[in-house]
Design a protein around this motif. Structure first.
Motif, PDB file in Angstrom:
ATOM      1  N   ALA A  37      -8.667  15.238 -59.978  1.00 17.12           N
ATOM      2  CA  ALA A  37      -9.796  14.373 -59.610  1.00 17.12           C
ATOM      3  C   ALA A  37     -10.022  14.374 -58.107  1.00 17.12           C
ATOM      4  O   ALA A  37     -11.173  14.311 -57.651  1.00 17.12           O
ATOM      5  N   SER A  38      -8.954  14.454 -57.334  1.00 15.75           N
ATOM      6  CA  SER A  38      -9.115  14.472 -55.872  1.00 15.75           C
ATOM      7  C   SER A  38      -9.865  15.718 -55.423  1.00 15.75           C
ATOM      8  O   SER A  38     -10.741  15.643 -54.550  1.00 15.75           O
ATOM      9  N   LEU A  39      -9.542  16.864 -56.009  1.00 13.61           N
ATOM     10  CA  LEU A  39     -10.244  18.102 -55.667  1.00 13.61           C
ATOM     11  C   LEU A  39     -11.720  18.009 -56.059  1.00 13.61           C
ATOM     12  O   LEU A  39     -12.604  18.367 -55.267  1.00 13.61           O
ATOM     13  N   ALA A  40     -11.971  17.528 -57.284  1.00 14.90           N
ATOM     14  CA  ALA A  40     -13.349  17.450 -57.768  1.00 14.90           C
ATOM     15  C   ALA A  40     -14.163  16.448 -56.965  1.00 14.90           C
ATOM     16  O   ALA A  40     -15.320  16.727 -56.577  1.00 14.90           O
ATOM     17  N   ALA A  41     -13.586  15.270 -56.679  1.00 11.55           N
ATOM     18  CA  ALA A  41     -14.324  14.233 -55.963  1.00 11.55           C
ATOM     19  C   ALA A  41     -14.632  14.663 -54.535  1.00 11.55           C
ATOM     20  O   ALA A  41     -15.757  14.481 -54.043  1.00 11.55           O
ATOM     21  N   ALA A  42     -13.647  15.235 -53.849  1.00  5.83           N
ATOM     22  CA  ALA A  42     -13.872  15.657 -52.470  1.00  5.83           C
ATOM     23  C   ALA A  42     -14.862  16.809 -52.394  1.00  5.83           C
ATOM     24  O   ALA A  42     -15.740  16.839 -51.520  1.00  5.83           O
ATOM     25  N   ALA A  43     -14.752  17.782 -53.313  1.00  3.79           N
ATOM     26  CA  ALA A  43     -15.682  18.909 -53.314  1.00  3.79           C
ATOM     27  C   ALA A  43     -17.098  18.439 -53.609  1.00  3.79           C
ATOM     28  O   ALA A  43     -18.064  18.879 -52.966  1.00  3.79           O
ATOM     29  N   ALA A  44     -17.242  17.522 -54.580  1.00  2.00           N
ATOM     30  CA  ALA A  44     -18.571  17.003 -54.911  1.00  2.00           C
ATOM     31  C   ALA A  44     -19.154  16.215 -53.744  1.00  2.00           C
ATOM     32  O   ALA A  44     -20.335  16.368 -53.396  1.00  2.00           O
ATOM     33  N   ALA A  45     -18.320  15.375 -53.112  1.00  2.00           N
ATOM     34  CA  ALA A  45     -18.793  14.613 -51.954  1.00  2.00           C
ATOM     35  C   ALA A  45     -19.201  15.539 -50.815  1.00  2.00           C
ATOM     36  O   ALA A  45     -20.217  15.320 -50.142  1.00  2.00           O
ATOM     37  N   GLY A  46     -18.407  16.603 -50.606  1.00  2.00           N
ATOM     38  CA  GLY A  46     -18.751  17.560 -49.557  1.00  2.00           C
ATOM     39  C   GLY A  46     -20.044  18.290 -49.843  1.00  2.00           C
ATOM     40  O   GLY A  46     -20.878  18.479 -48.943  1.00  2.00           O
TER      41      GLY A  46
END
Length: 304
Positions: A68-77
């Motif tokens: 989830a951390s990878l997905a959330a940060a990538a989506a936010a970026g």
């Protein structure tokens, strides 16, 4: 000073270094390819940590939190790049600094509104709990060794991505001459979004991994961001190799300075004064090293 204690501090420095590499790799990719100064990179680190903490708490699985951390940060970026950053590429660096600083405030206040002002905590997964024996009889936390292994694996993966894949070829071409690859039919905007999302995912991964060692709270990314900028200045802007070596150098210098300077000064000063002076000197040490490196290599150790 025992051998085990010295090895433990060296490993702590290496662990700090690989964590800084995860931050600095994204920063140096973004600056090298896009020429953009992104002060909000630390906010992506914070988003990754919060996403991991919330999902791990809801599901009981640290590994789902890590995903989830990878997905959330990538989506936010990616959203940040499309909505805000895309309008800044042709602007002055001062405009970029002001806009991304505003993003820091937005992300910080938004996180405080959603998660509250109290810190969240992550548990180390059972698989990585415990310690391993060090030469000399000491013990070292298995989870910290896992962070070092993850950092090395990410460095190898980035090297293969940049040097051996078609996407890496486009990233290197975009760094050298963005107008030319746009003229050759490459969708430069999509490429920029992918690079930004990749850098954001690395920052989110760093935040999630460190979140299990310290509290997850609003503003946790800004102190790390300062060190990440020191890393890319020392290593050379746009260089993944420079980011790795610069990060390890900064991690070891900072950790060993805080460990050795008070002990060394205690030989000539009272213990309390040695601790105070040694701590102050240790906090300045990486900036002194950065100044010395820039005096002799103004573009960093491995300028792209």
């Amino acid at each position: 000073m025992s051998t085990a204690l010295l090895i433990e501090q060296l490993l702590n420095g290496l662990q700090l270094g690989v964590m800084l590499f995860l931050m600095a790799a994204g920063l140096t990719l973004i600056f090298g390819v896009m020429g953009l100064i992104n002060l909000a990179h630390g906010s992506l680190y914070m988003i990754g940590a919060f996403a991991c903490a919330v999902v791990a708490s809801a599901t009981g699985s640290f590994w789902l939190g890590l995903i989830a951390s990878l997905a959330a940060a990538a989506a936010a970026g990616a959203i940040m790049e499309v909505v805000v950053i895309r309008r800044l590429y042709d602007r002055d660096h001062l405009d970029q600094v002001l806009a991304t600083f505003a993003l820091i405030l937005i992300f910080s206040e938004g996180s405080r509104w959603i998660f509250g002002s109290f810190p969240l905590y992550l548990d180390i997964p059972p698989l990585l709990q415990g310690a391993v024996s060090l030469p000399g009889g000491g013990q070292y936390q298995l989870y910290r060794l896992a962070i070092i292994a993850v950092g090395i694996a990410v460095a190898l993966g980035l090297y293969l991505l940049i040097s051996r894949t078609r996407l890496g070829m486009r990233i290197r071409a975009g760094e050298s001459d963005r107008e030319m690859i746009a003229a050759l039919g490459i969708d430069i905007q999509t490429l920029y979004t992918i690079v930004f999302a990749l850098g954001a995912a690395l920052a989110g991964l760093a935040g999630a991994l460190v979140g299990a060692l310290q509290s997850v709270q609003v503003g946790m990314g800004e102190p790390v961001l300062i060190l990440a900028f020191v890393v890319i200045v020392i290593g050379g802007i746009g260089s993944i190799k420079g980011a790795l070596i610069g990060a390890v150098l900064v991690g070891l210098i900072d950790t060993m300075g805080r460990f050795l300077l008070p002990k060394t000064l205690a030989l000539i000063l009272p213990a309390a004064q040695a601790g105070m002076v040694g701590g102050a000197l240790a906090s300045m040490l990486i900036y002194i090293v950065m100044a010395l490196i820039l005096a002799f290599r103004p573009r960093g150790l491995f300028a792209a």
